[in-house]
Each structure stands twice: as structure tokens, then as C-alpha cells.
Design a protein around this motif. Structure first.
Motif, short mmCIF file in Angstrom:
data_model
loop_
_atom_site.label_atom_id
_atom_site.label_comp_id
_atom_site.label_asym_id
_atom_site.label_seq_id
_atom_site.Cartn_x
_atom_site.Cartn_y
_atom_site.Cartn_z
N THR A 282 0.84 -1.21 0.00
CA THR A 282 0.00 0.00 0.00
C THR A 282 0.87 1.25 0.00
OG1 THR A 282 -1.74 -1.17 1.19
CG2 THR A 282 -1.79 1.24 1.25
N TYR A 283 1.88 1.26 0.86
CA TYR A 283 2.78 2.43 0.90
C TYR A 283 3.48 2.63 -0.44
CZ TYR A 283 2.33 2.72 6.01
OH TYR A 283 1.86 2.88 7.28
N CYS A 284 3.90 1.56 -1.07
CA CYS A 284 4.59 1.68 -2.36
C CYS A 284 3.65 2.21 -3.44
CB CYS A 284 5.16 0.32 -2.78
SG CYS A 284 6.54 -0.25 -1.77
N GLN A 285 2.40 1.74 -3.45
CA GLN A 285 1.43 2.25 -4.42
C GLN A 285 1.17 3.74 -4.22
OE1 GLN A 285 -1.99 -0.26 -3.98
NE2 GLN A 285 -0.90 -2.13 -4.59
N LEU A 286 1.01 4.14 -2.95
CA LEU A 286 0.80 5.56 -2.66
C LEU A 286 2.03 6.38 -3.05
CD1 LEU A 286 -0.95 5.35 0.83
CD2 LEU A 286 -1.99 6.06 -1.31
N LEU A 287 3.20 5.80 -2.88
CA LEU A 287 4.44 6.50 -3.23
C LEU A 287 4.48 6.86 -4.71
CD1 LEU A 287 7.08 7.34 -1.82
CD2 LEU A 287 8.06 5.16 -2.51
N LEU A 288 3.91 6.00 -5.53
CA LEU A 288 3.89 6.27 -6.98
C LEU A 288 2.72 7.15 -7.39
CD1 LEU A 288 4.83 2.73 -8.35
CD2 LEU A 288 6.31 4.73 -8.14
N SER A 289 1.60 7.03 -6.68
CA SER A 289 0.39 7.75 -7.12
C SER A 289 0.34 9.19 -6.60
CB SER A 289 -0.86 7.00 -6.65
OG SER A 289 -0.90 6.93 -5.23
N GLN A 290 0.97 9.48 -5.47
CA GLN A 290 0.89 10.81 -4.88
C GLN A 290 1.92 11.75 -5.53
OE1 GLN A 290 -1.57 11.68 -2.56
NE2 GLN A 290 -2.23 9.66 -3.24
N SER A 291 1.49 12.97 -5.76
CA SER A 291 2.39 13.95 -6.40
C SER A 291 3.04 14.90 -5.38
CB SER A 291 1.60 14.78 -7.42
OG SER A 291 0.50 15.43 -6.79
N ASP A 292 2.47 15.00 -4.20
CA ASP A 292 3.02 15.91 -3.19
C ASP A 292 4.32 15.33 -2.63
OD1 ASP A 292 3.55 17.26 -0.68
OD2 ASP A 292 1.52 18.07 -0.81
N LEU A 317 10.15 -6.04 -1.96
CA LEU A 317 9.57 -4.85 -2.58
C LEU A 317 10.61 -3.81 -2.96
CD1 LEU A 317 6.61 -4.45 -0.05
CD2 LEU A 317 6.52 -5.52 -2.31
N ILE A 318 11.88 -4.20 -3.01
CA ILE A 318 12.93 -3.21 -3.23
C ILE A 318 12.78 -2.50 -4.58
CG2 ILE A 318 14.51 -4.99 -4.10
CD1 ILE A 318 16.78 -3.34 -2.87
N ILE A 319 12.37 -3.23 -5.61
CA ILE A 319 12.21 -2.60 -6.93
C ILE A 319 11.06 -1.60 -6.91
CG2 ILE A 319 11.80 -3.01 -9.38
CD1 ILE A 319 14.52 -3.93 -8.36
N ASP A 320 9.98 -1.94 -6.19
CA ASP A 320 8.86 -1.00 -6.07
C ASP A 320 9.30 0.27 -5.34
OD1 ASP A 320 7.12 -2.77 -7.31
OD2 ASP A 320 6.61 -3.77 -5.43
N VAL A 321 10.13 0.11 -4.35
CA VAL A 321 10.64 1.29 -3.63
C VAL A 321 11.50 2.14 -4.55
CG1 VAL A 321 12.10 2.06 -1.72
CG2 VAL A 321 10.54 0.15 -1.38
N LEU A 322 12.33 1.49 -5.35
CA LEU A 322 13.25 2.24 -6.23
C LEU A 322 12.51 3.01 -7.33
CD1 LEU A 322 16.22 -0.25 -6.64
CD2 LEU A 322 16.29 2.01 -5.59
N ARG A 323 11.26 2.66 -7.58
CA ARG A 323 10.51 3.42 -8.60
C ARG A 323 10.28 4.87 -8.15
NH1 ARG A 323 7.55 -1.66 -9.23
NH2 ARG A 323 8.14 -2.56 -11.24
#
Length: 1218
Positions: A282-292, A317-323
Motif C-alpha cells: 500500500t505504501y509503495c502504491q501511494l508512493l507512486l500515485s501521490q504527487s506531493d 519490494l525493493i524494486i517497487d521502492v526504487l521506482r
């Protein structure tokens, strides 16, 4: 003309005039004027004014108004005013207010009804609310949702009042019924909130009966659901399973806020891998979707917390974090890389490095401004990966070497540092790295990168072809010799003119440079790195980058070129069989070295060559001319061995830090042991089973026992009042990032009820109170907890101070208990941090605020002192342990810390052991802002002595006072006669303690007597010493007075006395005049203790109300020209025929005050001044120190707060008279 004030009175006379204007405006018919008047009244109330005279006016002229704005302002006014009298009873006028509120609750306009119901939520008086309950219940079925949602909140607030459940007996049933039929989202949320806070079981039942509909509910209602789940699971852990299912269903909600809260709730409630994995995803998805960007940083913080607790799950999830690297913000990228580097394993290293390589390639596009900084971060990350997993080094080293010629000097430095370490740790890559480095050497444009590249060439070119290629490359980059011709010396060419301006940034070889470690040097790698701006030239095979850099005056590079050529020539002798070729190469190398020396001593150079570089080049020339095997071994082997040792020590240090970070937890001996396989699994879901397993593992490893140290908790409890005060208070202080939470325990020690008790706090520094203080009632012998929150905005030492104010039934005036100050420690804001040496030096050069603290300690071991400073400042030592080992009499170390506000704190400790064993030196603090530098300096000054702590001093004083008391309690044992009860203050206090009754309100004890003695002793010592310094200063500045005083003293006492006694003081009258004149010009305490007027007085036409603080400025009185002739001159004779004395009977001279509150240390201070001055003037003559021409040059500037001292110390030379 400015005149010194002798009486300071503060009183705000503006409030009554403003109140009259408000009253007149309210009595008029102009609606806009009434609105403005009500706003002014609200501002006065918010500023602490009571203005009771407006209450009746508002009831008569504002209450009947039909204007909506006025009605809203009226409700705000009613919220702010005191609605009870001094006895806690509701004011009679509130009956009229109740009638108005009832009318508003039945008003046809829904806005009036809504704001009135909102106002009822803030009422705390049950007597006012009780008549309104029928009207409140009627609004529960109002047609407009605005009224219904506020009505539900009003019912909840009234239900929570004392005895509120009796006013609304069936409120939970009514709200539950309304909740099932309510369609408005906000009203539905408020109804569920009311059930949650007032009838939790009903809220849980409603939630469980509507599980399938939760995902369709409104965002605000879903947030309350999550809050309810957290509360229920905390009190009933066994029911976690059914509620976690609801949370997981909410992870698919449309609101980002709900999804974020769901993830946080999952992490706090469950340790099951499935739950943690869902939260992390969930945190990784929000990291990509949020612009702030701020939101992204918060999400990265949450991921970092998960990484520290559940690393195995986060690795997936390291690759998701690196996005998140797609964000252009550098802070986000840096935090992303920090998280990812801790998650690298053998399974994902190749994917991570491949992704980082792609990011490095993207930085070549030049689309973003800070591509260079980002590239530097990526290079550092790849460097860390390659060191941790050497197998990937071969895939990245050649790519990174393309950036050796980068215009970003820091990035190029990181690349060459990476290459230097990889070529040593990966022998298989040596040949390819050397070949690539020689091919791209000419592209290096930074003067700081070339020395490191040359060192690599000199150390790792081993074969014949490599050595020859290395020498050839260096020769080509130097260009044709000599570096200048005779014509160039007389008439500089256009090229040299272009190079000339670059030299302004270079460090002059004539002036010593202060390095980051506090030492001095003429020129070195450190000075080039820290203090010169990056020298970058356009390199090519034609012009030669080394030649261009040498022509800018970079002779340190010239010395490195000489050393590299020397190593290559020495190695050539080992691999080249032809002596002719060797001799030819030696001649060529010598010619280059001589040319560099010639350039350094010629006028064509921007500045002469420095001594360090000159000596190094001359050493190389001597070595090539006179070779020997021992020196050859040093040059070809020892240097590289030192580098290998440095790398191994670095790896060992990193491993030790990782071990230290690993938390060692132990299970308690009496902990319950659960056997998982013997437990019943009936009815448990997979998630519950996983959670149970994780709980068992935590219990087995002792992770549930990681509570804060009890001793640390006790250290955070501060006593705010004395045990003899009618109200005792102590505070538990908790500092958490930007917030300071005070939990104040207040105990009523009287036999009366304290009414309107209020904790009034104020702050100094960048601290800000969040809430306004509230009034409470406290029964006799009871206690209560009062909480206060304070916001912190910078890393500065702050002070919280204030009072406890209360009323009793017998006394109409308010009583005040002054609280002890709470000092907020800077150590709560900063934490140890790590940065590279290059980054430390860069920040050291950039930061403008510096605080320099002299070393003053009783510690005699350098390393022990450093450890003490590290422990006291909570900082990280960046200097490797190997660099500060051994006994050389000198130590220099760099410390680093980071504040919660992102500020960097740099500290350099430079100390040297003197011949007597004492330590001397300086501690220098640098930061970008002033506050942290000053606060950290104050902390170090306070803590650096180490052994002689304040507690030790207090213990010594306590032993001294106990000895004095023992002498009075047991006079016969001390060989003395029994003292009379009036003999001195100690005997008087002991006599009072013996005669006091057991039922007396205040019980005098030995500790109280010691406190009085401390006040007298310290007051006399401080003021006495200050007065003696000022007296000697005035005597030296007035030689006539000095001579007259010494002549009288020596004539009266003779020349053969070995010791001055109290009887001698009575024989020298002129000395007493000198002391009086010193008291007049330089009173130790310029402002006496404040007084308070007991009744109304009139001074010079000014009305002074009761309880006004008055400060007496005795400094100004002593210099008042109306009272003294030539007040600025030091003339002791003015007191010769005057009855004016300093003991409080003459108001022209009040250094110790007057009356019952005069200074208790006066006798001791006067005696010490008289005996001290008499001894100084009798035994010594006094001369000015060397270099001071006349007495007029003595600095008379004053400094201090409570006491006035000389800003610059008085320096005199004593000469023994006889």
C-alpha cells in the motif's frame, strides 16, 4: 535628552478606553458597528482581558439582535467569558442566555440552529445545558442535514458532561436508531463517532453487522471506523482477527488518506507477514500515485520503519521502492536510495544495480538542474553495492569511469574513490581498469580528481606495457617542456592571462591555512579540497589537462605528478631489461620535475610554489639520482600496504557498527511460554495464525520487553514547586520531534477547595504554546493531571516558565505560585549521523556560523576527554579509531550530528597535552543557523569539565553548611561556649526549629536552614568579588586615589604585618570611602528585587494600581546629576563629611536594597571587600601589563544580567611591596 530612569512602572491604560468605545458601539443601532465592536471584544478576551463591564450591555443590546453575524459572534463571546462566579456557581444572568439559546434552537433558520448546537458542544456547565435538552432532542429529526449533524455532536458533548448520562438516559439508543436511517454522510459519521466514544459496544456491533458495506461508506466515516478498530484491538487483543479483515477490505478504498491509515493500523496491530506485506504494498502504491513531495517523504519514513522491523518482507519490494527515483526531488531520491541499500541481497543485487545504471545514464541528458548531485548520489549507491557484493563491480566500474571527466567535481571524486577501492578489492579487474583509466585520463578536468587518478596509475601499473603507457600518458598531458619561455616571463601570452584569474581561488603558499581538523598547513590535499574552489580545465590530447592545471598554480598536483613518475620509473627498472630505455625515462622524468620547480619559482606562476610541494619534488629528484633498495621498498610497497590497511579497518568499523545496531533482546525469566503446536486453531484464519506465530516469536526473543529505561523516565520528571507551597506541582516532559508534551501533576496540599485553578505557561526561544489554559477546581488533598503541548520550530535551547493561579472561598484575590523553569535540552533534538569526509569538509567551508569554545577540563587523557564530549553532545565521531590511537600528546577529531529539523551540526575537537598534564585547545562548532551553534556551545561549556559536575560542587557546599550547623548544635564538642540565641542567624534558625509546633503549617528543617545559608553565602561571595574588581579598576585608573589609600594604610598599620585582621579595617577610614564610591558607581546588582504595590498610589501624577511590580534602578540613582556632583567621576572624598551610608537608610545609595527585603549577604560581602582590598593595597603595588601604555586604555565596558561585571577581565601586575 535621554535621562536614566530610577523607577520603572508597567501598566496598560489602553483597555478601559477600548472597553468604553465597544460599549458605546454596542448600545447603538448600527449593525456594522456592532459587528466591529463584538470583534474587538473577542480580541480582548483572547488576549486575556476579562472586561466584565460589557456583559450586561451585550445581554441588553446584542442578545435580541436578529442579525446572523451578530448571533454567531455572540456565541463566540459566550464561549470565551467566565460563566461562573468565584464560588463556581453559574451566574444569574445566564438564565437570560439560556432563554436566548432555547429560542435559537427553535429558530426557523437552519443556520441559527446549527451554530447554536455547535456552541453547545463547547459548554461545560451542566446547569446551563439542562433546560435545553428537550430542544436539542427535537432537532435530531430536523429536515436539514446541517442541523442534524451538529445536533448529534451536541448530544455527544452533553452526554460526556458530569451527570450528562442522566440528562440523556437513552441517548445511545436514539443515536443508533438515527444512524440506521441517516443518509447524510457527515451526520452518519458524527452518529458513529458518538457511539464510539459513549457506547463502544454498540459501535462495534453496528460495524460487524455492516461489514460488507464498510468499503462503500464515506471517507470520514471510514476514518472513524479505523480509530474504533485501533481502540478495540488495544483493549481486546483476542478480537484482532475479525477487525483486521475489515482493514484489509478498506485497502481498496478510493481515498488515499483512508488507505494510508489502513496500512498504519495494520502495522500497529499485526506482525503477520501477510498484513505487513499488504501494508508495504500500500505504501509503495501511494508512493507512486501521490504527487506531493511531503507526502512521498512521509511514506518513505513509514517504509523505513518497516525496513527496520520487517526487513525480510521489505526485501521483496525493493524494486517497487526504487521506482520513487522517478521523482525529481533530491530529498526523496536520497531517502529512497538509503532504504534500498539496506535491502540489497544476493538475489536482487543484479536488478538493483541494473536499475541504478539506467538512472545514471538518464542523468547525462542534462534536462534537470541538479543532475550532477543526483549522479553523485547514484555513484555513491553503486559504490556501496560493489563493496558489499564484489561480483557486480565488473558490470559498473567501466560505466562509471565515463564520468571521470564530469564537470560536477564531487561526482567525479566519488567515481575515482570508487575506482581506487575496487581496483584493490577486485584484482581480476586491475588490468581492464588501468587500461580504461589511461585511455580516459586526458578527459579529467578537475584538479581534485587528477591526484587520485595519478596515485592509481603509480600503484597499479605493474607490467611493462602498463608502465610505459602510464609514463606516456602523463607526458602527453603535460605537453611540451618547459612550461614557459623567457619571452613568456617578460610578456605573458594571452593564454596565461586567461589562466591568471583562476589563481584567486587557490590557497596562498605564504599564509597558513586552518584545516577542517583544526591544524595548520601551507598547502595540502585537505586545503585544496576544503578551501579552494574547484579548478576545472578543458582537457584534450592537444593542450594537456595536467599542463593547464599546473599553470593555474596547482603545485600540489605537480608534487603528485613527480611521485607518480618516480614510482613508475622505479617499477620500470624491475620490468625493463634495457638499461638505455630506463636511463632515457629517468632523464625525461627529471626534466619534468625540474620544469615544475622552475615554473614554481618564476614570475609567470600565479604564486610561488609552496614549501611542502617543493620538498616533495626535490625528494623525488634525489631518489632518482641516488637509488637504494630500502627507499625503493618504501615507495613501491609500503604506500599500497597502508591503503590496504585503511580499507580493512573501514570494513571492520562498518561491521562493528552493524553489530552495535543489532538489538539484543532477552526474554524475562517469568515470561509465559506458549507451545504453538499445542494451541487450538479452531476458527482461526490464516492471517490470525500468522499473527499468533509472530507474537510467539517476539515473546521468545524478548521483543515485547523493549520498554524505555525507568531511570530515563525518572530523569524527565521535574519539580515545579516546593514541598512547602500550598500547591505542589511536578511535570513529566516528553520531547517527540516537533512537539513537547508536558504532563503536570498538581496536588492541593491545603484544607480548602481551590477554585479557578489555572496553569499559566510562557516560553522563551523558538517554542510556542498550542492550547489556551483552562480553569479547574481541586478539592483538598486531591490531585489532577494537566496536559500542555508546545511546538518547537528550531534547534535551540528553550525555557518554559509560568505560574499556578487559583482562588479560595475565603480570599477574593487570586493566589499565585511561581513555577520553577523547565529548560528544554538541545540533546532532545539532535541525534548522531554519518557523512563522508568530503561532505564534512564541504559543509565546514560553507557554514558561516561558528562557535569556538576553549577547552577547560580536569580530565587529563585526550581520548577520555573526546569520549566525554561525544557522550555529552550525542554526536557521532567521524574520525576513524585508528587515527586517534596512541599517545602523541595531540588529538584532533570531527564529530557530526543532525537535528530533527534537518540541520547539520559539525564539531571539531583539537586538544593538546601540556607539560603539566593539563589539556588545552579548542572545540569549534559550525552550523548553517546560529541557534544550534550557540546552544551546542553552551552545552559543551557546561559539560566539558567532566569530573567536577554541579552535583559534586553542591555536595561540597552541603558538607560545609553541615559543619557550620554542627558547630552550633554541639558547641561543647567543638571546644566552644554555648552561643546565645541572638548571636548569629544560624543559632536563630536552629532556635526557631526547636520551638516550632507539630501542627504549624510550615515545618522548618535542616535542609531549609542550609538553603538560607546558601543564599547568604553565594550572594555575599558573588557581589563581593564583583565589587573588588570594580574597586581595583577605578583605583588603577585614578593613581592619585591609589597613592593616597596606600599611604594611609601603610602609615596606619606599619610595614611589618604578616596578616590583615578585622581590627585593622577600623584604622583606615579612606578605604571605606573608596568602597562607598565603588558601591555608588558600580552596584553589583543594578536592579533591586522587584516590589509590588499593596494599594493605590500616585507618583508624579501617575496612578499606580495595586499589585503593580516596581523595579528600582540603583545604578541610575548612583549616577543621577541631581543627587551627585560629577557623578561619572571616581571621587571618594565626596563621602568624607557625609552621613550617607549604604546600609539602606539613605535612598541615594542603595547597593543592597532597603527594608526587610534587603540583601541578607550584605555583612559578608562588605567584610570580604574590606579585608580583600586592604590586603591587596597593603602587600602589593600594582602595575599595568606589558603593552598597555596608560590607565586610560583599561576597558570599562559592562556586561551581565542580574549582576554587572567587567566585560573584559582586569589584568594587573602585582609587585611585592615588602
Amino acid at each position: 535628552m535621554e535621562k536614566s530612569s530610577t523607577l520603572l512602572v508597567y501598566y496598560d491604560k489602553g483597555t478601559p478606553a477600548v472597553a468604553r468605545e465597544i460599549k458605546e458601539a454596542l448600545e447603538g443601532n448600527d449593525v456594522e458597528a456592532k459587528v466591529d465592536a463584538m470583534k474587538k471584544a473577542l480580541k480582548l478576551l483572547l488576549n486575556g482581558e476579562t472586561i466584565p463591564q460589557l456583559f450586561i450591555t451585550i445581554i441588553r443590546y446584542v442578545l435580541p439582535s436578529e442579525d446572523h453575524t451578530i448571533q454567531k459572534l455572540l456565541l463566540l463571546y459566550l464561549e470565551l467569558i467566565e460563566k461562573t462566579d468565584s464560588r463556581g456557581k453559574v451566574l444569574p444572568e445566564m438564565i437570560l442566555i439560556c432563554q436566548n439559546l432555547r429560542n435559537n434552537l427553535q429558530h426557523p433558520n437552519e443556520y441559527i440552529r446549527g451554530v447554536t448546537l455547535r456552541f453547545l458542544c463547547r459548554l461545560k456547565e451542566t446547569e446551563i445545558v439542562e433546560p435545553l435538552t428537550p430542544s436539542v432532542l427535537q432537532n435530531l429529526e430536523h429536515r436539514h442535514p446541517f442541523v442534524r449533524r451538529n445536533d448529534i455532536l451536541a448530544i455527544m458533548s452533553i452526554y460526556k458532561l458530569p451527570n450528562g448520562d442522566q440528562l440523556f438516559v437513552d441517548a445511545p439508543e436514539m443515536i443508533e436508531k438515527a444512524l440506521s436511517t441517516e443518509q447524510d454522510p457527515s451526520a452518519k459519521r458524527n452518529a458513529f463517532l458518538m457511539l464510539f466514544t459513549c457506547a463502544e459496544e454498540r459501535a462495534v456491533n453496528y460495524l460487524l453487522s455492516n461489514v460488507d458495506k464498510v468499503s462503500d461508506w464515506n471517507e470520514s466515516l471510514q476514518m472513524v471506523v479505523l480509530e474504533l478498530i485501533r481502540s478495540v484491538c488495544k483493549t481486546k487483543p483476542t478480537e484482532k482477527g475479525k477487525h483486521i479483515k475489515i482493514i484489509i477490505s478498506l485497502l481498496s478504498a478510493t481515498s488515499s488518506a483512508v488507505i494510508y491509515e489502513c496500512a498504519g493500523t495494520l502495522v500497529s496491530l499485526s506482525s503477520a507477514p501477510t498484513a505487513i506485506r499488504a501494508a508495504a504494498n500500500t505504501y509503495c502504491q501511494l508512493l507512486l500515485s501521490q504527487s506531493d513531495n511531503n507526502v512521498k517523504l512521509i511514506l518513505l519514513d513509514r517504509l523505513s520503519e518497516l525496513k527496520s522491523l520487517h526487513r525480510d518482507i521489505m526485501v521483496e519490494l525493493i524494486i517497487d521502492v526504487l521506482r520513487a527515483l522517478s521523482s525529481p526531488n533530491l530529498d526523496i531520491r536520497k531517502k529512497t536510495l538509503d532504504i534500498a541499500l539496506d535491502l540489497i541481497t544476493h538475489h536482487n543485487i543484479n536488478e538493483v544495480v541494473q536499475m541504478l545504471k539506467k538512472e545514471v545514464v538518464k542523468t547525462q541528458s542534462g534536462e534537470l538542474e541538479k543532475n550532477g548531485e543526483y549522479r553523485q548520489m547514484l555513484i555513491q549507491a553503486i559504490h556501496a553495492c560493489a563493496v558489499k557484493f564484489p561480483e557486480v563491480a565488473s558490470t559498473v566500474v567501466h560505466l562509471l569511469m565515463d564520468f571521470l571527466g564530469d564537470s560536477n567535481v564531487a561526482s567525479a571524486l566519488d567515481v575515482i574513490s570508487f575506482v581506487r577501492e575496487i581496483i584493490e578489492t577486485n584484482p581480476k579487474l586491475r588490468v581492464s581498469i588501468i587500461t580504461r583509466l589511461l585511455d580516459t585520463f586526458y578527459q579529467i578536468r578537475a584538479g581534485k580528481v587528477c591526484p587520485c587518478a595519478l596515485w592509481i596509475i603509480g600503484e597499479y601499473c605493474l607490467s611493462l606495457s602498463e608502465v610505459e603507457s602510464g609514463i606516456s600518458t602523463i607526458t602527453q598531458c603535460l605537453g611540451e617542456l618547459p612550461f614557459y619561455s623567457v619571452s613568456e616571463e617578460s610578456e605573458p601570452t594571452e593564454a596565461s592571462n586567461k589562466i591568471q584569474p583562476t589563481s584567486s581561488a587557490m590557497v596562498s603558499s605564504k599564509k597558513p591555512v586552518i584545516l577542517a581538523d583544526g591544524t595548520y598547513a601551507t598547502q595540502s590535499a585537505a586545503s585544496e579540497t576544503t578551501f579552494s574552489s574547484p579548478t576545472v580545465v578543458q582537457g584534450s590530447l592537444a593542450s594537456g589537462n595536467l599542463r593547464a592545471l599546473l599553470l593555474t598554480g596547482d603545485f600540489f598536483l605537480g608534487a603528485v605528478v613527480a611521485c607518480t613518475l618516480t614510482k613508475l620509473v622505479l617499477r620500470l627498472e624491475e620490468v625493463q631489461s634495457s638499461k638505455t630505455e630506463v636511463n632515457k625515462t629517468v632523464s625525461q622524468a627529471l626534466l619534468i620535475m625540474v620544469s615544475v620547480l622552475q615554473l614554481g619559482q618564476s614570475p609567470a606562476s600565479p604564486h610561488p610554489i609552496d614549501n611542502d610541494s617543493y620538498e616533495r619534488i626535490v625528494l623525488c629528484i634525489k631518489l632518482l639520482c641516488h637509488k637504494n633498495d630500502e627507499m625503493k621498498k618504501v615507495w613501491l610497497e609500503s604506500c599500497r600496504q597502508s591503503f590496504v590497511k585503511m580499507i580493512s579497518e573501514k570494513q571492520l568499523r562498518e561491521m562493528a557498527e552493524l553489530k552495535a545496531m543489532a538489538q539484543t533482546t532477552n526474554a524475562q525469566p517469568d515470561d509465559l511460554i506458549d507451545f504453538f503446536h499445542l494451541k487450538s486453531r479452531k476458527g482461526m484464519s490464516q492471517l490470525e495464525l500468522e499473527d499468533q506465530v509472530q507474537d510467539d516469536l517476539k515473546r521468545a526473543t524478548g521483543e515485547f520487553t523493549k520498554d524505555e529505561n525507568d531511570a530515563n523516565k525518572l530523569n524527565r520528571i521535574l519539580q515545579l514547586t516546593g514541598f512547602s507551597d500550598p500547591v505542589y506541582a511536578e511535570a513529566y516532559v516528553t520531547v517527540h520531534h516537533y512537539d513537547i508534551a508536558l504532563q503536570v501533576t498538581v496536588i492541593n496540599r491545603t484544607k480548602e477547595t481551590l477554585q479557578n485553578l489555572c496553569l499559566e505557561l510562557a516560553t522563551m526561544g523558538d517554542l510556542k504554546l498550542v492550547e489556551r489554559p483552562q480553569n479547574y477546581s481541586l478539592a483538598p488533598g486531591t490531585n489532577m493531571q494537566i496536559k500542555a503541548n508546545i511546538k518547537v520550530s528550531s534547534t535551540e535551547t528553550g525555557v518554559i516558565f509560568g505560574n499556578i493561579v487559583y482562588e479560595t472561598s475565603n480570599v477574593m484575590e487570586r493566589n499565585v505560585v511561581v513555577l520553577n523553569d523547565i529548560h528544554i535540552d538541545i540533546m532532545d533534538y539532535i541525534s548522531p549521523a554519518i557523512c563522508t569526509e568530503v561532505a564534512f569538509r564541504t559543509m565546514w567551508a560553507e557554514f558561516e556560523w561558528e562557535n569556538k569554545v576553549a577547552v577547560n577540563t580536569t580530565i587529563q587523557n585526550e581520548r577520555e576527554f573526546l569520549d566525554h564530549i561525544i557522550k555529552s553532545t550525542n554526536m557521532k565521531c567521524l574520525t576513524p579509531p585508528s587515527a586517534i590511537e596512541g599517545e602523541c600528546g595531540f588529538l584532533s577529531a570531527s564529530l557530526y550530528a543532525k537535528s530533527v529539523f534537518g540541520e547539520d551540526a559539525l564539531v571539531n575537537v583539537s586538544i593538546e597535552k601540556q607539560t603539566d598534564g593539563a589539556l588545552s585547545g579548542y572545540i569549534r562548532i559550525r552550523s548553517k543557523t546560529q541557534g544550534i551553534a550557540l546552544s551546542l556551545g553552551d552545552k559543551i561549556t557546561l559539560k566539558q569539565k567532566g569530573h567536577k559536575s554541579i552535583n559534586k560542587v553542591v555536595e561540597e557546599l552541603d558538607a560545609f553548611y553541615q559543619h557550620v550547623i554542627d558547630d552550633h548544635l554541639k558547641p561543647e564538642a567543638a571546644g566552644k561556649k554555648v552561643v546565645d540565641s541572638q548571636a548569629d542567624i544560624v543559632a536563630l534558625l536552629l532556635d526557631m526549629m526547636e520551638k516550632q509546633g507539630k501542627k504549624d503549617y510550615f515545618q522548618l528543617n535542616i535542609s531549609n536552614i542550609k538553603g538560607v545559608l546558601m543564599d547568604i553565602f553565594l550572594a555575599g561571595v558573588d557581589t563581593g568579588a564583583t565589587t573588588m574588581i570594580w574597586a581595583m579598576t577605578e583605583l588603577v585608573r585614578n593613581p592619585r586615589v591609589m597613592r593616597k589609600a596606600q599611604e594611609e594604610i601603610r602609615t596606619s598599620l606599619g610595614l611589618n604585618k604578616e596578616r590583615i585582621t578585622e581590627e585593622d579595617v577600623e584604622k583606615v577610614g579612606y578605604l571605606k570611602l573608596i568602597i562607598k564610591e565603588t558601591f555608588r558607581l558600580h552596584p553589583a546588582v543594578p536592579l533591586l528585587l522587584p516590589r509590588e504595590t499593596m494599594s493605590h498610589v500616585k507618583i508624579n501624577g501617575y496612578d499606580i494600581p495595586p499589585k503593580t511590580q516596581i523595579h528600582l534602578n540603583v545604578w541610575a540613582i548612583g549616577r543621577d546629576p541631581k543627587r551627585w556632583t560629577d557623578p561619572e567621576e571616581f571621587i571618594p572624598e565626596r563621602f568624607a563629611n557625609s552621613s550617607v551610608d549604604f546600609r539602606g537608610q539613605h535612598f541615594d545609595l542603595l547597593p543592597f536594597g532597603s527594608g526587610r527585603r534587603s540583601c541578607p549577604g550584605m555583612p559578608m560581602a562588605v567584610a570580604s571587600v574590606e579585608l580583600g582590598l586592604l590586603s591587596l593595597l597593603y602587600f602589593f603595588d600594582w602595575a599595568l601589563p606589558e603593552g598597555m601604555i596608560s590607565e586610560e586604555h583599561i576597558d570599562m565596558e559592562e556586561a551581565g544580567n542580574l549582576t554587572i561585571v567587567k566585560k573584559q577581565p582586569l589584568l594587573l601586575v602585582p609587585v611585592r611591596h615588602h
